[in-house]
Design an enzyme around this catalytic site. Structure first.
Site, PDB file in Angstrom:
ATOM      1  N   ASP A 104     -20.692  -7.623 -17.518  1.00 28.60           N
ATOM      2  CA  ASP A 104     -19.628  -7.203 -16.602  1.00 28.60           C
ATOM      3  C   ASP A 104     -18.725  -8.413 -16.385  1.00 28.60           C
ATOM      4  O   ASP A 104     -19.165  -9.428 -15.844  1.00 28.60           O
ATOM      5  CB  ASP A 104     -20.295  -6.767 -15.282  1.00 28.60           C
ATOM      6  CG  ASP A 104     -19.471  -5.762 -14.519  1.00 28.60           C
ATOM      7  OD1 ASP A 104     -18.250  -5.967 -14.423  1.00 28.60           O
ATOM      8  OD2 ASP A 104     -20.056  -4.795 -13.989  1.00 28.60           O
ATOM      9  N   ASP A 206     -14.179  -5.400 -14.872  1.00 32.98           N
ATOM     10  CA  ASP A 206     -14.024  -4.960 -13.487  1.00 32.98           C
ATOM     11  C   ASP A 206     -12.548  -4.846 -13.096  1.00 32.98           C
ATOM     12  O   ASP A 206     -11.762  -5.759 -13.390  1.00 32.98           O
ATOM     13  CB  ASP A 206     -14.734  -5.992 -12.593  1.00 32.98           C
ATOM     14  CG  ASP A 206     -14.874  -5.529 -11.157  1.00 32.98           C
ATOM     15  OD1 ASP A 206     -15.592  -4.544 -10.923  1.00 32.98           O
ATOM     16  OD2 ASP A 206     -14.272  -6.167 -10.267  1.00 32.98           O
ATOM     17  N   ASP A 332     -21.177   2.518  -7.698  1.00 32.86           N
ATOM     18  CA  ASP A 332     -20.163   2.699  -6.650  1.00 32.86           C
ATOM     19  C   ASP A 332     -20.081   4.149  -6.160  1.00 32.86           C
ATOM     20  O   ASP A 332     -19.642   4.397  -5.041  1.00 32.86           O
ATOM     21  CB  ASP A 332     -18.773   2.318  -7.182  1.00 32.86           C
ATOM     22  CG  ASP A 332     -18.639   0.837  -7.502  1.00 32.86           C
ATOM     23  OD1 ASP A 332     -19.348   0.023  -6.871  1.00 32.86           O
ATOM     24  OD2 ASP A 332     -17.824   0.503  -8.371  1.00 32.86           O
TER      25      ASP A 332
HETATM   26  C1  NOJ Z   1     -15.590  -2.507  -8.867  1.00 34.47           C
HETATM   27  C2  NOJ Z   1     -17.077  -2.685  -8.828  1.00 34.47           C
HETATM   28  O1  NOJ Z   1     -17.681  -1.654  -9.548  1.00 34.47           O
HETATM   29  C3  NOJ Z   1     -17.461  -2.716  -7.368  1.00 34.47           C
HETATM   30  O2  NOJ Z   1     -18.848  -2.642  -7.198  1.00 34.47           O
HETATM   31  C4  NOJ Z   1     -16.874  -3.954  -6.754  1.00 34.47           C
HETATM   32  O3  NOJ Z   1     -17.138  -3.955  -5.362  1.00 34.47           O
HETATM   33  C5  NOJ Z   1     -15.371  -4.024  -6.977  1.00 34.47           C
HETATM   34  N1  NOJ Z   1     -14.967  -3.678  -8.305  1.00 34.47           N
HETATM   35  C6  NOJ Z   1     -14.859  -5.413  -6.710  1.00 34.47           C
HETATM   36  O4  NOJ Z   1     -15.277  -6.273  -7.734  1.00 34.47           O
END
Ligand code: NOJ
Length: 523
Positions: A104, A206, A332
């Site tokens: 990631d 990301d 998420d």
């Molecule tokens: C997306 C990620 O999947 C999430 O978990 C994170 O909080 C935000 N981007 C910020 O990096």
């Protein structure tokens, strides 16, 4: 359109990706948090599932303000997870099982503990000052513009020592990097090289569409559809803070770098309407990411009419060189089984694995992990802590993998950092492996079917007519034609076509009807 005598597709087109959330996969050292040695120990589960690649959420040194999405060293390993030697062992073990490994990459922001930011905030004249986005206060002393953090509150934090604000699209512990600065950009591309040189097969990137902001940082316009109860972020349309042309140019540079290493893949996290989303593929001459993540199965209503529209519109929006992809769960998003119920989660599994495009599965969804209540005193997600009560907590999708019915579900030898799913004693890998009706068995069968039938992996796609509540489509490759019908209702519905059932989401025969919640793949 792919023809049966074309050369074999790249692995990331025909294959499937499995997301591992490292904190919650397997604890190898008894601290209640997962780690790399733990993942290595459980690789056989991933291989037996039948996926092709693993994407690991961030494993880099991090103060964990956002559980790894606040990176303090892009080229190291968080000690809680292991070290570079443990990473190399995991990579070799994955490759030995024919599994690719994606990391990631978090390019929009670092941790405020990153040495780059420490230098940047040390003085206005530091050589790294411009590696982040610093601005003078507005004339009234307030923030430089109206931008809102995705986690709520202003996207600006005042730094008294140097008298300026810095931008943070997420937490104040996650300052945004300035990709307009050539030295920063070079340093970040070197990070990609570092991991490619170590042998990783690609990156999930990301919030890729965030990485460049409009020149002059103008105010974002208000969102006329915002109402209380929706996240504060959505008060504004992120017109000037996201999706800038310069970000596309950087994605093309990242792609050129990836391509220089051979068959590596870039998956961009991008939330945008179809027309703007499709632009992240770039052009055939100047491609950008291989797969801009498509979250529409998560974001839209779960019924046949809505899915039909979503799938049709997405397919129609793709450029001819753009390969589709689908996601139904992540660290998420709410768990699919919590959102649509376990019966429909079985249909969702079939949908994910029979649509045209690369599927990404999220750990635990293969067990049908559903609703988990996180007691208030155990909430850890910073997004939930900052905006409680509106149902956006992410901890419920980050609970530890339940492996068996031994203490702490075989995940750890101590109380895990987040609670287990309440039904872990029966809903765990060992129990489901032994049960031919389990969600795990269904996932394994679907993945095996997809591997056995190129029509499912790389064939063409067409929606078919069907009764209300039924979603039906056809996959075709050469002479092979497979048809899929999914009953999105809890009542029987007519089957839209005849044929032999290759796989049903339910056990036993359905006598020419689609049973409640049933999905079938037919020949
Ligand atoms: C997306 C990620 O999947 C999430 O978990 C994170 O909080 C935000 N981007 C910020 O990096």
């Amino acid at each position: 359109m792919r023809h049966s005598d074309d050369p074999p597709p790249p692995w990331w087109e025909s294959g499937t990706v499995y997301q591992i959330y490292p904190r919650s996969f397997q604890d190898g050292d008894g601290d209640g948090v997962g780690d790399l040695a733990g993942i290595e120990r459980r690789l056989d589960h991933v291989a037996a599932l039948g996926v092709d690649a693993i994407w690991l959420s961030p494993i880099f040194p991090s103060p964990m303000a956002d559980f790894g999405y606040d990176v303090a060293d892009y080229c190291g390993i968080e000690p809680m997870f292991g070290d570079l030697a443990a990473f190399d062992r995991l990579l070799a073990a994955a490759h030995a099982r024919g599994l690719r490994l994606l990391l990631d990459f978090v390019p929009n922001h670092s941790s405020d503990q990153h040495p780059w930011f420490q230098a940047s905030r040390s003085s206005r004249t530091d050589t790294k000052r411009d590696w982040y986005i610093w601005r003078d206060p507005a004339p009234d002393g307030g923030p430089p513009n109206n931008w809102i953090s995705d986690f709520g509150g202003s996207a600006w934090e005042f730094d008294a020592a140097t008298g300026q604000y810095y931008l943070h699209a997420f937490l104040r512990q996650q300052p945004d990097l300035n990709w307009r600065n050539p030295a920063l950009k070079a340093a970040m591309l070197d990070v990609m090289r570092f991991w490619f040189d170590r042998g990783v097969d690609g990156f999930r990137i990301d919030v890729l569409w965030h990485i460049v902001k409009a020149e002059g940082l103008p105010d974002n316009p208000p969102n006329p559809y915002w109402r209380p109860g929706i996240t504060e972020r959505d008060r504004l349309i992120q017109q000037h803070s996201t999706d800038q042309p310069e970000a596309h140019a950087i994605a093309a540079e990242m792609r050129a770098l990836a391509d220089s290493y051979g068959e590596r893949v870039l998956i961009g996290e991008i939330f945008l309407p179809n027309d703007r989303h499709a632009r992240w593929y770039g052009t055939p001459e100047r491609p950008q990411v291989h797969l801009p993540f498509n979250f529409q199965l998560i974001e839209n209503a779960w019924n046949a009419a809505s899915l039909r529209r979503v799938i049709g519109d997405y397919e129609a929006s793709l450029p001819t060189h753009g390969w589709p992809n689908w996601v139904i769960g992540s660290h998420d998003a709410p768990r699919i089984a919590a959102r649509v119920g376990e019966a429909q989660a079985r249909a969702a599994a079939m949908l994910l694995l029979t649509l045209r495009g690369t599927p990404t599965l999220y750990q635990g969804d293969e067990l049908g992990v559903g609703q988990v209540e996180i007691p208030p005193e155990r909430v850890r997600d910073p997004q939930e802590l900052r905006q409680p009560g509106i149902g956006i907590g992410r901890d419920r999708s980050r609970t530890p993998m339940p492996w068996d019915s031994s203490p702490f579900a075989g995940f750890s030898t101590v109380e895990p950092w987040l609670p287990l799913n309440p039904d872990w004693r029966t809903r765990n890998v060992a129990a489901q492996e032994a049960d031919p009706r389990s969600m795990l068995t269904l996932y394994r069968r679907l993945l095996a079917l997809r591997r056995a039938h190129p029509a499912l992996a790389v064939g063409s796609f067409a929606l078919l007519d069907a009764a209300p509540d039924v979603l039906a489509y056809e996959r075709r490759h050469g002479d092979a034609v497979l048809r899929v019908a999914l009953n999105l209702s809890a009542e029987p519905r007519p089957l839209p076509f005849d044929g032999a059932v290759l796989l049903s989401t339910l056990v036993g025969g359905g006598d020419g009807v689609l049973r409640a919640d049933e999905g079938v793949v037919m020949r």
